[in-house]
Design a protein around this motif. Structure first.
Motif, PDB file in Angstrom:
ATOM      1  N   ILE A   1       0.857  -1.191   0.000  1.00 27.19           N
ATOM      2  CA  ILE A   1       0.000   0.000   0.000  1.00 27.19           C
ATOM      3  C   ILE A   1       0.892   1.240   0.000  1.00 27.19           C
ATOM      4  N   GLN A   2       0.585   2.191  -0.904  1.00 27.41           N
ATOM      5  CA  GLN A   2       1.376   3.427  -1.028  1.00 27.41           C
ATOM      6  C   GLN A   2       0.500   4.634  -0.692  1.00 27.41           C
ATOM      7  N   PHE A   3       0.919   5.388   0.319  1.00 23.09           N
ATOM      8  CA  PHE A   3       0.216   6.603   0.739  1.00 23.09           C
ATOM      9  C   PHE A   3       0.942   7.822   0.145  1.00 23.09           C
ATOM     10  N   THR A   4       0.171   8.747  -0.438  1.00 26.36           N
ATOM     11  CA  THR A   4       0.729   9.997  -0.956  1.00 26.36           C
ATOM     12  C   THR A   4      -0.070  11.151  -0.360  1.00 26.36           C
ATOM     13  N   ASN A   5       0.618  12.043   0.321  1.00 28.73           N
ATOM     14  CA  ASN A   5      -0.050  13.194   0.959  1.00 28.73           C
ATOM     15  C   ASN A   5       0.085  14.406   0.039  1.00 28.73           C
TER      16      ASN A   5
ATOM     17  N   ILE B   1      -6.953 -10.652   8.527  1.00 26.42           N
ATOM     18  CA  ILE B   1      -6.193  -9.498   8.067  1.00 26.42           C
ATOM     19  C   ILE B   1      -5.091  -9.185   9.074  1.00 26.42           C
ATOM     20  N   LYS B   2      -3.933  -8.816   8.592  1.00 28.09           N
ATOM     21  CA  LYS B   2      -2.798  -8.415   9.426  1.00 28.09           C
ATOM     22  C   LYS B   2      -2.483  -6.959   9.072  1.00 28.09           C
ATOM     23  N   GLU B   3      -2.838  -6.049   9.986  1.00 30.43           N
ATOM     24  CA  GLU B   3      -2.692  -4.624   9.695  1.00 30.43           C
ATOM     25  C   GLU B   3      -1.226  -4.212   9.601  1.00 30.43           C
ATOM     26  N   PHE B   4      -0.979  -3.144   8.840  1.00 26.03           N
ATOM     27  CA  PHE B   4       0.369  -2.591   8.782  1.00 26.03           C
ATOM     28  C   PHE B   4       0.610  -1.746  10.044  1.00 26.03           C
ATOM     29  N   PRO B   5       1.867  -1.585  10.438  1.00 18.52           N
ATOM     30  CA  PRO B   5       2.152  -0.750  11.617  1.00 18.52           C
ATOM     31  C   PRO B   5       1.657   0.693  11.386  1.00 18.52           C
ATOM     32  N   GLU B   6       1.165   1.298  12.432  1.00 20.92           N
ATOM     33  CA  GLU B   6       0.613   2.652  12.325  1.00 20.92           C
ATOM     34  C   GLU B   6       1.683   3.640  11.856  1.00 20.92           C
ATOM     35  N   ILE B   7       1.291   4.507  10.881  1.00 21.18           N
ATOM     36  CA  ILE B   7       2.184   5.566  10.389  1.00 21.18           C
ATOM     37  C   ILE B   7       1.872   6.813  11.214  1.00 21.18           C
ATOM     38  N   GLU B   8       2.799   7.185  12.037  1.00 24.04           N
ATOM     39  CA  GLU B   8       2.525   8.284  12.974  1.00 24.04           C
ATOM     40  C   GLU B   8       2.360   9.626  12.252  1.00 24.04           C
TER      41      GLU B   8
ATOM     42  N   VAL C   1       3.810   0.731   2.731  1.00 24.06           N
ATOM     43  CA  VAL C   1       3.751  -0.280   3.794  1.00 24.06           C
ATOM     44  C   VAL C   1       3.197  -1.568   3.189  1.00 24.06           C
ATOM     45  N   VAL C   2       3.329  -2.652   3.938  1.00 22.86           N
ATOM     46  CA  VAL C   2       2.828  -3.964   3.479  1.00 22.86           C
ATOM     47  C   VAL C   2       1.892  -4.517   4.537  1.00 22.86           C
ATOM     48  N   MET C   3       0.729  -4.986   4.105  1.00 22.58           N
ATOM     49  CA  MET C   3      -0.203  -5.651   5.004  1.00 22.58           C
ATOM     50  C   MET C   3      -0.527  -7.030   4.430  1.00 22.58           C
ATOM     51  N   GLY C   4      -0.972  -7.938   5.284  1.00 20.77           N
ATOM     52  CA  GLY C   4      -1.304  -9.296   4.852  1.00 20.77           C
ATOM     53  C   GLY C   4      -2.793  -9.550   4.969  1.00 20.77           C
ATOM     54  N   ILE C   5      -3.361 -10.201   3.954  1.00 23.04           N
ATOM     55  CA  ILE C   5      -4.783 -10.545   3.964  1.00 23.04           C
ATOM     56  C   ILE C   5      -4.932 -12.013   3.578  1.00 23.04           C
ATOM     57  N   ASP C   6      -5.635 -12.760   4.394  1.00 28.06           N
ATOM     58  CA  ASP C   6      -5.985 -14.144   4.073  1.00 28.06           C
ATOM     59  C   ASP C   6      -7.366 -14.129   3.428  1.00 28.06           C
ATOM     60  N   PHE C   7      -7.409 -14.226   2.092  1.00 30.71           N
ATOM     61  CA  PHE C   7      -8.680 -14.165   1.371  1.00 30.71           C
ATOM     62  C   PHE C   7      -9.426 -15.487   1.393  1.00 30.71           C
ATOM     63  N   CYS C   8      -8.840 -16.504   2.028  1.00 35.01           N
ATOM     64  CA  CYS C   8      -9.500 -17.811   2.166  1.00 35.01           C
ATOM     65  C   CYS C   8      -9.820 -18.397   0.779  1.00 35.01           C
ATOM     66  N   ASP C   9      -8.878 -18.215  -0.166  1.00 32.17           N
ATOM     67  CA  ASP C   9      -9.010 -18.759  -1.520  1.00 32.17           C
ATOM     68  C   ASP C   9     -10.291 -18.304  -2.212  1.00 32.17           C
TER      69      ASP C   9
END
Length: 950
Positions: free
Chosen positions: A761-765, A787-794, A804-812
């Motif tokens: 995931i790419q954030f652009t402000n 779902i495994k959230e990405f660490p909070e961006i302060e 950042v990278v997050m993980g999602i188990d879509f259960c196939d």
């Protein structure tokens, strides 16, 4: 499991760190370089690592094959064995000849531990290349003659995997295996006992042949044999005598193996010895109890008297799991007879009060079986079951009704009161099976209750439309039977019921109604069957026989998986029938030892360079081998640990030194000369064979020089698409008030959880002020998704971009993952929906493995589509690029230029996904997808078709 995770070199030492449960496959190239290390402890650990990861990194393992070959000649037996173990773990057909040479050489090794490893490598090579069967049988035959207990179990296992039909290989080794059995390790004992059970069924006569009075008549020759008094073969007695002490083994599998051997092979009078051992196993874990009780339930049908003294051991405890309770009930029912039935019924009365409803239902069925088998207690059981009809629990009442129905079929005339009582229960019982049973009873014996039956039909007609299908069918049957026996009272009711059934939603009920109307209501169009309607409906029906579900299970070998499942499992060897005439017992006679020594000496001298006396590392002459075996035998029998095997090899080398000191100087010189020539000739011959093989079989993608001179070259496993990864918009900058978010599927393993898909995931402000506290909240996911959230961006300053990278188990599945993307001031609802091709991860697979797996995924698991390729997409490179862009798959090597193959597996469940594209003339092509999950396969076909035809 211990896994090697890091190798760090310093000037004087290498340090090996071990970690538990971490994937260390990425370190394979670094570890492979250390395979040539001279430190024995490090080398052992490297080999442990290579055995674990050789199949996953086969190309890199191939580069070090020459090092493994040198390891096969290492002075340390553990290194030799480890080298062979790694070599046999590389599943590539190109090195089959090298593996075969290594196994043959290891089979003649001086160390029993190395010979044992050679036996373990035989099934691996056979599964890789079945065409090597004849050569492997020769090695098995040689290892079967080995006299050490360490090798026996392993070679018998190899025999069972490769050539179980070659019983002739066992003849000469039968007595030796029987005598060694007590000293073999437990795993080997189980394998040998199962093999000897099958062997004995083909070589000895049935010890109970004279006790089968009720059996079918056999041929005249068999009858002549039966008239002779049976005399047990001494070899048959040897097997029974040598296995009996193993009933006291601490290993449940060994005890079970001996128990099945006695059940299938022993005389009826001797089988009873296994009962006590099996009862002892019932104090073990519930898993062991389950397997043992399955076998006891089968045994207790034919050999009831064997377990009668241990009746109380099968009483049920409140702490037993339900499946154990049901099996114990089965055994108690099988053991019931006129003597102990009163005790067993008292136990059953207690069990009915249990809170476990499944167990209570099984108990009621057991009471019914006891009543069927023992006529003296039939009335008692029937009265007890009738009392249960007033129970508060509806399930107990329903099960009682079903069992009573079966019992009443035996003597309906004597129990019309019970039928009347059950008819009154139709107002209260709602369980469909119970209601159907009551209606069947009333219809079948309506002549015994002529006043009640029409009233029951009247009540059932009222509720017909609300009843279950099974009950509706019995209402129709009841109406038909009453119409035939009491048409005055029930004619209108019957017509009403048939009219209701005529328009029912269920076509079975509609068809039954039409059929019965034509059969029982006489009209001009009625067929010939109408005359016989009464005989058809009111014919006497045989009473049901309540039999044990274990009655016919003894045709499977006891203790096998097939017996446990009551279905033939893969790899099951059918237990042969007893022979009608005794085979020749002389085939098991072995020649005298002196003649054997003479033959061995002559053979060793006449072999030439490859068969010359071997060096200390691998081989010895015939006399040295016998002396070393005599002195090492007690140690092998008492222990099989690695340290003691090291001591054995040291003692053997010291013995050879003492013998050499006694010889003359001339003999020593001759021996040294012969030893040098032999070693040079053997090494030269072995490497010539490898070079010849390389010249003949060298493929384009691998130079055989790599096999002999490993280079630190990395061979990639997967093909990464050449273009950039496709990005998707998650949050538009206008909606996000200056914050725009895009995402893509990185196709990299998600390290915290390999069952999740990695999403970058790419954030652009784009705003003028900084964004704070970017995080995920309130994930709304479908069942099974995670779902495994990405660490909070302060803080994200204005004009900056962060990924950042997050993980999602879509259960196939391609269902979207919905969640809230939050800042310190706003919350935005967003969703990520994956294309089906991103639910996969690439796997390495050889051409043979691809064909094998594809052959197992046929039928409904295979989807084939024809397509026409555009001119720019007709090349192999273009097809590979477009397929791997559409789906995260890896290329599979293929010998044909007109076919491209790809393999992968789903991230969550690991289900195989195989894709092949076959090009034809004029741009025509055929796309085939084989997948265990049909939905994923269908969606993937659409995506790849779109990618190839755009």
């Amino acid at each position: 499991m211990l896994r090697l995770v890091w190798l760090h070199k310093t000037e004087n030492e290498r340090r090996v760190m071990i970690a538990r449960g971490k994937n260390a496959s990425d370190l394979f190239p670094a570890v492979v370089k250390n395979v040539a290390c001279k430190n024995i402890e490090v080398k052992k650990l490297v080999y442990v690592y290579l055995v674990r990861y050789a199949e996953e990194q086969q190309d890199l393992a191939l580069l070090s094959i020459s090092t493994f070959q040198r390891g096969l000649k290492d002075p340390n037996q553990l290194i030799r064995a480890s080298a062979l173990r790694v070599l046999s773990s590389i599943r590539v057909t190109i090195i089959v000849p090298i593996m075969m040479l290594a196994i043959k050489e290891a089979a003649s090794d001086m160390s029993p531990y190395v010979r044992k490893t050679a036996a373990h490598a035989i099934p691996k090579l056979y599964s890789l290349d079945p065409e090597q069967k004849d050569c492997l049988i020769e090695v098995i035959e040689k290892l079967l003659a080995d006299k050490t207990t360490l090798v026996a179990g392993s070679v018998v296992m190899a025999f069972e995997e490769v050539c179980p039909e070659r019983i002739d290989l066992i003849h000469k080794n039968y007595r030796k295996l029987c005598n060694l059995l007590i000293d073999v390790e437990e795993w080997g004992q189980v394998v040998i006992i199962n093999m000897l059970t099958r062997y004995a069924r083909t070589q000895f006569l049935n010890p109970n042949m004279n006790e089968g009075g009720g059996e079918k008549k056999k041929t005249e020759a068999t009858a002549i044999v039966r008239r002779k008094p049976y005399v047990m073969d001494p070899d048959h007695r040897l097997l029974l005598r040598n296995t009996k002490p193993l009933l006291q083994s601490r290993n449940a599998a060994v005890v079970m193996a001996v128990a099945q051997l006695y059940f299938h092979l022993a005389p009826k009078a001797e089988v009873g010895v296994i009962a006590k051992a099996l009862v002892r196993l019932m104090r073990s874990h519930s898993e062991v109890q389950y397997v043992v009780l399955q076998n006891v339930a089968t045994m207790s049908i034919k050999r009831r008297g064997m377990f009668e003294p241990y009746l109380k051991s099968f009483y049920i405890r409140s702490t037993d799991p339900t499946q154990i309770k049901v099996l114990k009930l089965e055994v108690l029912t099988n053991l019931a007879n006129e003597t102990n039935i009163s005790t067993i019924l008292r136990e059953f009365q207690t069990y009915i009060k249990s809170n476990d409803k499944d167990f209570v239902a099984a108990t009621i069925q057991a009471i019914g079986r006891c009543a069927t088998n023992i006529g003296e207690v039939r009335d008692t059981c029937l009265n007890g079951l009738v009392q249960l009809l007033s129970n508060r629990d509806e399930l107990v009442v329903a099960e009682s009704v079903v069992v009573i129905k079966k019992l009443l079929q035996m003597q309906p005339e004597q129990h019309s009161d019970i039928i009347k009582h059950m008819a009154k229960l139709t107002d209260n019982i709602q369980v469909p099976m119970a209601r159907a049973s009551i209606l069947w009873l009333i219809g079948e014996y309506c002549e015994h209750v002529p006043k009640i039956a029409p009233d029951v039909l009247r009540k059932m007609a009222k509720t017909f439309t609300n009843e279950e299908d099974i009950v509706k069918l019995q209402i129709i049957n009841l109406a038909a039977k009453l119409y035939l026996t009491n048409s005055k009272q029930t004619k209108l009711l019957t017509q009403y019921v048939l009219n209701l059934a005529k328009y029912d939603q269920n076509y079975d009920i509609r068809d039954r109604a039409r059929f019965i109307r034509q059969l029982i209501v006489p009209t001009d169009k009625s067929g010939a069957l109408s005359k016989y309607a009464k005989k058809l409906f009111l014919a006497l029906k045989p009473a049901p026989v309540l039999e044990s579900p274990f009655k016919d299970r003894d045709h499977f070998q006891l203790g096998s998986l097939s017996h446990l499942l009551n279905a033939k499992a893969g790899g099951y060897q059918v237990l042969p029938d007893w022979p009608e005439a005794a085979p020749d017992p002389s085939v098991r006679n072995v020649e005298v030892k002196e003649s054997v020594r003479a033959v061995e000496t002559v053979t060793a001298r006449d072999r030439g360079p490859l068969g010359a006396p071997q060096n200390q590392r691998g081989q010895s002459s015939g006399e040295d081998e016998k002396k070393s075996e005599k002195k090492s035998k007690p140690r092998i029998g008492s222990s099989e640990s690695e340290s003691e095997e090291d001591n054995d090899s040291e003692s053997e080398s010291s013995e050879s030194e003492e013998e050499s000191e006694e010889e003359s100087e001339e003999e020593i010189k001759k021996k040294k000369k012969t030893h040098t020539h032999t070693q040079r000739d053997k090494t030269h011959t072995f490497y010539i064979g490898v070079q010849m093989f390389a010249t003949i079989c060298k493929p384009a993608w691998l130079n055989m020089q790599f096999l002999l001179n490993p280079l630190p070259v990395s061979v990639p496993q997967t093909i990464v698409p050449s273009g950039n990864l496709k990005t998707y918009e998650l949050l538009h900058r206008i909606t996000g008030e200056g914050l725009s978010v895009e995402y893509c599927f990185s196709r990299q393993p998600f390290s915290p959880d390999p069952h999740m898909v990695a999403v970058k995931i790419q954030f652009t402000n784009s705003a003028t002020s900084e964004a704070k506290s970017l995080h995920v909240e309130d994930a709304k996911l479908q069942s099974g998704m995670r779902i495994k959230e990405f660490p909070e961006i302060e803080v994200l300053p204005a004009g900056e971009t962060v990924s950042v990278v997050m993980g999602i188990d879509f259960c196939d599945s391609t269902q979207a993952a919905n969640f809230q993307l939050c800042t310190h001031t706003r919350k935005f609802f967003v969703s990520i929906q994956p294309p089906v091709g991103e639910l996969m991860m690439p796997i390495f697979m050889t051409e043979n493995e691809f064909k094998k797996e594809q052959g197992q995924l046929m039928g409904m698991n295979e989807i084939t589509e024809k397509l026409t390729l555009e001119e720019k997409c007709q090349g192999e490179h273009a097809i590979v690029q477009r397929v791997t862009t559409a789906a995260n798959l890896s290329r599979v090597p293929c010998g044909s230029d007109k076919e491209c193959r790809f393999a992968g597996k789903t991230v969550t469940s690991g289900s195989l996904v195989l894709v092949s594209v076959v090009t034809k003339e004029n741009g025509a092509a055929q796309l085939t997808v084989n997948c265990e999950k049909m939905v994923i396969g269908t969606m993937l076909v659409k995506d790849i078709l779109q990618a190839l035809t755009q």
